[in-house]
Motif scaffolding. Structure first.
Motif, PDB file in Angstrom:
ATOM      1  N   PRO A   1       0.842  -1.202   0.000  1.00 51.05           N
ATOM      2  CA  PRO A   1       0.000   0.000   0.000  1.00 51.05           C
ATOM      3  C   PRO A   1       0.877   1.251   0.000  1.00 51.05           C
ATOM      4  O   PRO A   1       1.971   1.241   0.561  1.00 51.05           O
TER       5      PRO A   1
ATOM      6  N   GLY B   1       0.556   5.716   0.259  1.00 52.75           N
ATOM      7  CA  GLY B   1      -0.210   6.954   0.336  1.00 52.75           C
ATOM      8  C   GLY B   1       0.464   8.000  -0.520  1.00 52.75           C
ATOM      9  O   GLY B   1       0.550   7.872  -1.737  1.00 52.75           O
TER      10      GLY B   1
ATOM     11  N   THR C   1       5.605  10.015   1.323  1.00 54.92           N
ATOM     12  CA  THR C   1       6.516  10.894   2.086  1.00 54.92           C
ATOM     13  C   THR C   1       7.190  10.154   3.235  1.00 54.92           C
ATOM     14  O   THR C   1       7.933  10.765   4.002  1.00 54.92           O
TER      15      THR C   1
ATOM     16  N   SER D   1       4.810  16.972   7.593  1.00 55.90           N
ATOM     17  CA  SER D   1       4.436  16.721   6.200  1.00 55.90           C
ATOM     18  C   SER D   1       2.931  16.830   6.006  1.00 55.90           C
ATOM     19  O   SER D   1       2.405  16.355   4.995  1.00 55.90           O
TER      20      SER D   1
HETATM   21  C1  LIG Z   1       9.266  16.963   5.109  1.00 51.68           C
HETATM   22  C2  LIG Z   1       8.752  15.782   5.896  1.00 51.68           C
HETATM   23  C3  LIG Z   1       8.379  15.976   7.211  1.00 51.68           C
HETATM   24  C4  LIG Z   1       7.889  14.895   7.954  1.00 51.68           C
HETATM   25  N1  LIG Z   1       7.496  15.126   9.244  1.00 51.68           N
HETATM   26  C5  LIG Z   1       6.959  14.107   9.953  1.00 51.68           C
HETATM   27  C6  LIG Z   1       6.500  14.321  11.285  1.00 51.68           C
HETATM   28  O1  LIG Z   1       6.562  15.424  11.844  1.00 51.68           O
HETATM   29  N2  LIG Z   1       5.976  13.262  11.935  1.00 51.68           N
HETATM   30  C7  LIG Z   1       5.867  12.023  11.366  1.00 51.68           C
HETATM   31  O2  LIG Z   1       5.369  11.107  12.006  1.00 51.68           O
HETATM   32  N3  LIG Z   1       6.310  11.801  10.114  1.00 51.68           N
HETATM   33  C8  LIG Z   1       6.831  12.803   9.392  1.00 51.68           C
HETATM   34  N4  LIG Z   1       7.262  12.573   8.114  1.00 51.68           N
HETATM   35  C9  LIG Z   1       7.188  11.205   7.541  1.00 51.68           C
HETATM   36  C10 LIG Z   1       5.896  10.914   6.733  1.00 51.68           C
HETATM   37  O3  LIG Z   1       5.354  12.105   6.209  1.00 51.68           O
HETATM   38  C11 LIG Z   1       4.864  10.218   7.610  1.00 51.68           C
HETATM   39  O4  LIG Z   1       5.333   8.945   7.999  1.00 51.68           O
HETATM   40  C12 LIG Z   1       3.502  10.046   6.931  1.00 51.68           C
HETATM   41  O5  LIG Z   1       2.601   9.513   7.868  1.00 51.68           O
HETATM   42  C13 LIG Z   1       3.549   9.154   5.705  1.00 51.68           C
HETATM   43  O6  LIG Z   1       2.343   9.323   4.993  1.00 51.68           O
HETATM   44  P1  LIG Z   1       2.259   9.021   3.424  1.00 51.68           P
HETATM   45  O7  LIG Z   1       0.841   9.212   3.003  1.00 51.68           O
HETATM   46  O8  LIG Z   1       3.269   9.786   2.692  1.00 51.68           O
HETATM   47  O9  LIG Z   1       2.590   7.470   3.442  1.00 51.68           O
HETATM   48  P2  LIG Z   1       3.557   6.620   2.496  1.00 51.68           P
HETATM   49  O10 LIG Z   1       4.953   7.114   2.583  1.00 51.68           O
HETATM   50  O11 LIG Z   1       2.966   6.480   1.155  1.00 51.68           O
HETATM   51  O12 LIG Z   1       3.473   5.216   3.231  1.00 51.68           O
HETATM   52  C14 LIG Z   1       3.954   5.059   4.543  1.00 51.68           C
HETATM   53  C15 LIG Z   1       3.586   3.665   5.049  1.00 51.68           C
HETATM   54  O13 LIG Z   1       2.192   3.567   5.151  1.00 51.68           O
HETATM   55  C16 LIG Z   1       1.704   2.440   4.433  1.00 51.68           C
HETATM   56  N5  LIG Z   1       0.372   2.836   3.947  1.00 51.68           N
HETATM   57  C17 LIG Z   1       0.052   3.938   3.233  1.00 51.68           C
HETATM   58  N6  LIG Z   1      -1.274   3.967   3.027  1.00 51.68           N
HETATM   59  C18 LIG Z   1      -1.792   2.866   3.628  1.00 51.68           C
HETATM   60  C19 LIG Z   1      -3.101   2.320   3.774  1.00 51.68           C
HETATM   61  N7  LIG Z   1      -4.174   2.931   3.265  1.00 51.68           N
HETATM   62  N8  LIG Z   1      -3.254   1.156   4.434  1.00 51.68           N
HETATM   63  C20 LIG Z   1      -2.187   0.514   4.963  1.00 51.68           C
HETATM   64  N9  LIG Z   1      -0.928   0.983   4.870  1.00 51.68           N
HETATM   65  C21 LIG Z   1      -0.752   2.140   4.211  1.00 51.68           C
HETATM   66  C22 LIG Z   1       2.753   2.169   3.381  1.00 51.68           C
HETATM   67  O14 LIG Z   1       2.768   0.812   2.987  1.00 51.68           O
HETATM   68  C23 LIG Z   1       4.025   2.542   4.119  1.00 51.68           C
HETATM   69  O15 LIG Z   1       4.476   1.467   4.892  1.00 51.68           O
HETATM   70  C24 LIG Z   1       7.787  13.615   7.356  1.00 51.68           C
HETATM   71  C25 LIG Z   1       8.177  13.435   6.025  1.00 51.68           C
HETATM   72  C26 LIG Z   1       8.657  14.499   5.304  1.00 51.68           C
HETATM   73  C27 LIG Z   1       9.064  14.267   3.875  1.00 51.68           C
END
Ligand SMILES: Cc1cc2nc3c(=O)[nH]c(=O)nc-3n(C[C@H](O)[C@H](O)[C@H](O)COP(=O)(O)OP(=O)(O)OC[C@H]3O[C@@H](n4cnc5c(N)ncnc54)[C@H](O)[C@@H]3O)c2cc1C
Length: 464
Positions: free
Chosen positions: A68, A70, A73, A134
């Motif tokens: 999966p 999202g 990030t 993010s």
């Molecule tokens: C500039 C920046 C700042 C950030 N700051 C923070 C912060 O302050 N705090 C923090 O916790 N993180 C932070 N992050 C990390 C990241 O943004 C988080 O972990 C965020 O929750 C990931 O969301 P995403 O939609 O990008 O998931 P993705 O990167 O697409 O996926 C992350 C994980 O979730 C799983 N996943 C995605 N969607 C689903 C679904 N529907 N069902 C089951 N599994 C799923 C994927 O398989 C993967 O293992 C930051 C990243 C960046 C680039």
């Protein structure tokens, strides 16, 4: 991937939503942790939980791994298709289905962007409290899977504290409802198990989230210190005094300069470190707390203390903090964003040791931290093109993790384990601990097709 399988998938989601050309797949070969890369064989963009279930049915029939994704990030390689197979990108499932203010709940699809939910709820006086930096781009599905934190999670808790119920398509292809919209659901806390499971237990296709009331008032302070150690000492004392600010964030000298150059947020560029302290709640109580915090900071070497005088000034400080990571690109070709958490009373000692470690190795650091949580983000600046540099950085990261674990901390404060750190899990857990976790994973996914090679050390552990 064989043509007939691609055709089967096109029959489910439509041809436009099956990507299989190399240039289309390129964007999906890693997430925000770009050191680990592997292209998928295909990317599917389903529009409903029924389509997700049918895609998983095809994956099972042919024994194909699926991951999966999202917004991509993630910073620990969670959405990386480590063994190829299919990526299920949930970005089309982005509707907010219901805002139920009477019960303070929102029903959303997984692809909803975190900030969009708060923006939709705020005219009625509500918001979604977990606020990763993010939040402008990351999705609710990714937040759930990583149990995302953020600056305001010090007071309000991480994502897991804000989820009531989930709809999940299991790796078997069955669709289940976990948790309940009513409080205190009987049975095992499977919402708790799923939240933070990094996409290894199935695909969340709908979430019932808890909304919080917007605080009546907020006061944001900026305290400048000569050193990061002084700032960390102040953090430990603020928390030990029983004051729970909404947020307590640090930035070191390098970070301050980069942020100021990019955002002109008004940060003191001569300082060794700053603390951004936000207090919120009833307006009548804030001044007393602000006075206490100011006294503690001044006692711990604070050289300059400012209170944001307007909402605009307050938003400016947060813009600087939330965009900080993006500004690191001004300082370096490549970076490694470290994520660990330590007990708050060990914060300043651990920070000192981490800087000593980096100095010895001659690797420049810039540092951010959700310090109130004991959550550290030292950023190692390097150039991957230099011979042997990547291995040297990974060795340094291991040494830093060791320091955190020895101080009673853990391997990740909020970014997860993913493919980045699963080989370090035995620093923290015994064989029996890991086996218990493995059994949970296998109960959901006996064939290990759902995001394999993540979290737990396995025969796949060594990435290279
Ligand atoms: C500039 C920046 C700042 C950030 N700051 C923070 C912060 O302050 N705090 C923090 O916790 N993180 C932070 N992050 C990390 C990241 O943004 C988080 O972990 C965020 O929750 C990931 O969301 P995403 O939609 O990008 O998931 P993705 O990167 O697409 O996926 C992350 C994980 O979730 C799983 N996943 C995605 N969607 C689903 C679904 N529907 N069902 C089951 N599994 C799923 C994927 O398989 C993967 O293992 C930051 C990243 C960046 C680039």
């Amino acid at each position: 991937m064989k043509q007939e399988i691609l055709d089967e998938l096109r029959g489910i989601v439509g041809s436009a939503y099956v990507l299989s050309e190399p240039e289309e797949l390129l964007a999906y070969e890693c997430d925000g942790f770009a050191l680990h890369r592997h292209p998928p064989d295909a990317v599917l963009l389903p529009a409903s939980s029924e389509e997700v279930a049918r895609i998983i049915g095809v994956a099972r029939k042919h024994g194909i791994p699926f991951v999966p994704r999202g917004a991509g990030t993630g910073l620990s390689g969670g959405a990386l298709p480590r063994f190829g197979g299919m990526v299920l990108s949930l970005t089309r499932m982005k509707s907010i289905r219901e805002l139920d203010f009477e019960n303070r709940q929102a029903v959303v699809q997984p692809g909803v962007i975190n900030l969009n939910l708060s923006q939709a709820a705020s005219p009625s006086g509500y918001y979604f409290a977990p606020d990763p930096s993010s939040q402008m781009v990351s999705s609710i599905g990714g937040n759930l899977a990583e149990n995302a934190g953020g600056p305001h999670c010090l007071k309000y808790g991480t994502t897991t504290n804000h989820v009531a119920a989930l709809q999940v398509v299991l790796p078997s292809g069955e669709t289940v409802e976990l948790g309940s919209r009513a409080a205190d659901c009987p049975g095992y806390d499977l919402v708790g198990v799923f939240t933070g499971s990094e996409g290894t237990l199935g695909v969340a296709t709908r979430a019932v989230l808890k909304l919080s009331r917007l605080p009546q008032s907020a006061k944001t302070l900026l305290a400048a210190f000569e050193s990061l150690k002084d700032a960390c000492d102040a953090v430990s004392v603020i928390i030990a005094r029983g004051i729970v600010p909404a947020a307590l964030e640090t930035m070191d000298r390098r970070m301050i300069r980069a942020v100021e150059a990019a955002t002109h947020a008004g940060l003191p560029v001569g300082a060794g470190a700053v603390l951004i302290i936000e207090l919120d709640g009833l307006a009548s109580a804030l001044q007393v707390q602000a006075d206490q915090v100011a006294e503690i900071c001044l006692h711990h070497g604070c050289q300059e203390l400012r209170v944001a005088k307007s909402e605009e000034e307050r938003q400016g400080l947060w813009k600087g903090r939330k965009e900080a990571f993006g500004t690191v690109g001004r300082m370096t070709r490549d970076l490694y964003l470290h994520d660990a958490v330590v007990p708050r009373n060990r914060l300043s000692e651990v920070v000192t040791r981490i800087y000593e470690c980096a100095d010895r190795a001659g690797v420049p650091l810039a540092s951010l931290a959700h310090a109130g949580d004991g959550n550290l983000h030292p950023i190692l600046l390097f150039d991957r093109k230099k011979e042997g540099e990547e291995v040297r950085i990974l060795d340094l990261v291991r040494e830093m993790l060791r320091i955190c674990v020895d101080a009673g901390g853990t391997l990740s404060g909020e970014h997860g384990i993913g493919s980045e750190k699963n080989e370090y899990m035995d620093m923290l857990f015994s064989a029996a601990d890991l086996e218990a976790m493995r059994r949970v994973r296998l109960a959901f996914d006996p064939d290990e097709l759902c995001n394999p090679g993540k979290i737990l050390p396995s025969r796949f552990s060594r990435y290279h």
